[in-house]
Design an enzyme around this catalytic site. Structure first.
Site, mmCIF file in Angstrom:
data_model
loop_
_atom_site.group_PDB
_atom_site.id
_atom_site.type_symbol
_atom_site.label_atom_id
_atom_site.label_comp_id
_atom_site.label_asym_id
_atom_site.label_seq_id
_atom_site.Cartn_x
_atom_site.Cartn_y
_atom_site.Cartn_z
ATOM 1 C CE1 TYR A 142 -3.744 2.438 0.584
ATOM 2 C CE2 TYR A 142 -2.459 3.268 2.436
ATOM 3 C CZ TYR A 142 -3.523 3.399 1.568
ATOM 4 O OH TYR A 142 -4.358 4.479 1.676
ATOM 5 C CG ASP A 237 5.720 3.757 0.927
ATOM 6 O OD1 ASP A 237 5.999 4.515 1.889
ATOM 7 O OD2 ASP A 237 4.553 3.558 0.534
ATOM 8 C CE LYS A 265 0.824 4.962 8.299
ATOM 9 N NZ LYS A 265 0.924 4.309 7.020
HETATM 10 C C1 LIG Z 1 0.283 4.764 5.692
HETATM 11 C C2 LIG Z 1 1.058 4.497 4.470
HETATM 12 C C3 LIG Z 1 0.981 5.333 3.342
HETATM 13 C C4 LIG Z 1 -0.001 6.448 3.238
HETATM 14 O O1 LIG Z 1 0.225 7.466 4.151
HETATM 15 P P1 LIG Z 1 -0.995 8.470 4.504
HETATM 16 O O2 LIG Z 1 -0.370 9.442 5.444
HETATM 17 O O3 LIG Z 1 -2.065 7.629 5.079
HETATM 18 O O4 LIG Z 1 -1.398 9.112 3.233
HETATM 19 C C5 LIG Z 1 1.841 5.089 2.291
HETATM 20 N N1 LIG Z 1 2.707 4.074 2.325
HETATM 21 C C6 LIG Z 1 2.801 3.240 3.374
HETATM 22 C C7 LIG Z 1 3.817 2.151 3.368
HETATM 23 C C8 LIG Z 1 1.964 3.417 4.473
HETATM 24 O O5 LIG Z 1 2.039 2.561 5.493
#
Ligand SMILES: *Cc1c(COP(=O)(O)O)cnc(C)c1O
Length: 428
Positions: A142, A237, A265
């Protein structure tokens, strides 16, 4: 009717599905979502006066537990000077310097307001830099809700039953190629079939959004070699793993360096913050240094920077945070395995440091297919059984849980006691 039930009923009248992010609605586990009123340390308190030991920690940011004094103080100092200027500030320079000092592959960094913005921007830069259109992502990974990523996406997209969201155009979807996680051969085949057309490979180097899945030996190294050979931009990511698996993220515990990294985060200490950064030559493509446009009215917001700076500088200066989290994770994992074995079940537990998932599936779980082999009905029952016993888990099998330093051995033992009782209840 409880306060949470009452609020959910109201919410559904004015908010789609009653929530501002899908997983919160508890669709994957049934029942009514709990409305949170406050939190401190390891505990959440809901609108009905119930207290929970917390294993989501805002999906990661609260690595020091809730309402940590350091972050609270930084924010309350910052708000004395107004909330936003839309002009450059000293805090942004200090924040960028701090990130560059902590994450070795990042030479330049741009602040944004969410992980989604970070990943969307990172692939735009990779496309601008390479002059190519296609990207490769992995099934079950994701990367936020940008159009290009809503193809075989993990997290909430899995349990909504619409992994390929309506509203994403065929044109966009065509430029996103997908491979099973941990399948290097499949990636090589894609690269061969699309030679000279792939701008970027993006991945959660440790995948947390199909439940926790670790990279197989040689997988990340193989991707690095492929990207080098084919002139492809490798993007980690690390929105979830950044500052969580080490003070420099997953890349701090592997030898492989990505070209670009996306962060979110923890970087905001609970405020809405994201960032993307990496190689100087690639980041110099970003406007106004270069032609790739990306902007944000509230990007680098002073209050958010204050919270993030306090959080990151603490993590940088306190390596024992990660030792403590590892000890907590080890104790918890050992206890869960013992309880499962006692119940005659050998469910898969994937863990690294302060992230883990218990899969209702005897595994091994190495990709999205094997994650989906879990017994989701049993997971739902387990979730409710734990919630009833005051343990707040992620309301989906396809999520990682996150430990914080606020968890003491006593909290872990309480979680384990609830786990043993819950297993007995759901297997009866
Ligand atoms: C949470 C998450 C996102 C998205 O971040 P948001 O602040 O919710 O837009 C993207 N990549 C990873 C790996 C994530 O865990």
């Amino acid at each position: 009717m409880t306060q949470s039930e009452q609020l959910f009923q109201q919410a559904r009248q004015v908010i789609p599905g009653g929530v501002n992010s899908p997983v919160r609605a508890f669709r994957a586990v049934g029942g009514n979502p709990v409305f949170i009123k406050s939190a401190k340390g390891a505990y959440l308190h809901d609108e009905d006066g119930n207290r929970y030991i917390e294993l989501i920690n805002s999906w990661g940011p609260m690595i020091l537990g809730h309402a940590h004094e350091l972050v609270e103080k930084a924010v309350s100092d910052a708000i004395q000077h107004s909330f936003s200027f839309g002009a450059p500030t000293r805090r942004e320079v200090e924040m960028a310097e701090l990130i560059v000092s902590m994450v070795p592959s990042i030479e330049k960094v741009r602040m944004v307001n969410s992980g989604t913005e970070a990943t969307m921007s990172a692939i735009r830069v990779a496309r601008g830099f390479t002059g190519r259109d296609k990207i490769i992502k992995f099934e079950g990974c994701y990367h936020g809700h940008g159009d290009s990523f809503l193809i075989a996406a993990g997290s909430g997209a899995v349990t909504m039953g619409v992994p390929d969201s309506p509203g994403v155009t065929k044109g966009v979807a065509q430029d996103t190629l997908t491979a099973p996680y941990n399948d290097l051969e499949a990636v090589r085949r894609l690269a061969e079939a699309n030679k000279g057309q792939i701008a970027a490979i993006i991945l959660e180097a440790v995948a947390g959004n199909m439940g926790l899945v670790l990279p197989a030996e040689g997988f990340i190294e193989g991707l690095r070699a492929l990207c080098d050979a084919e002139g492809i931009v490798l993007i980690f990511d690390e929105v979830m793993t950044g500052f969580r698996l080490s003070a420099s993220g997953f890349q701090g515990i592997t030898n492989v360096k990505p070209d670009l990294t996306t962060l979110g985060k923890i970087i905001g200490g609970g405020m809405p913050v994201g960032a993307y950064g990496g190689r100087d030559d690639i980041m110099n493509c970003v406007s106004p240094a270069g032609p790739v446009y990306q902007a944000g009215t509230l990007s680098g917001n002073p209050i958010a920077m204050a919270a993030g700076y306090a959080m990151l500088s603490h993590l940088k200066d306190h390596p024992e945070v990660y030792t403590t989290l590892e000890a907590t994770g080890t104790r918890l994992e050992a206890g869960l395995r013992a309880a499962n074995a006692k119940a005659g079940k050998h469910y898969t537990i994937n863990r690294i440091g302060s992230m883990y998932t218990l899969f209702f599936n005897e595994g091994p779980v190495t990709d999205f297919e094997t994650a989906k082999a879990s017994d989701l009905k049993l997971f739902g029952a387990y979730f409710q059984a734990m919630l009833k016993r005051g343990i707040y888990l992620a309301p989906s099998q396809f999520e990682s849980l996150f430990l914080s330093t606020a968890l003491t051995p006593e909290h872990v033992d309480a979680i384990l006691a609830a786990h043993e009782q819950s297993l007995a209840e759901i297997l009866a």
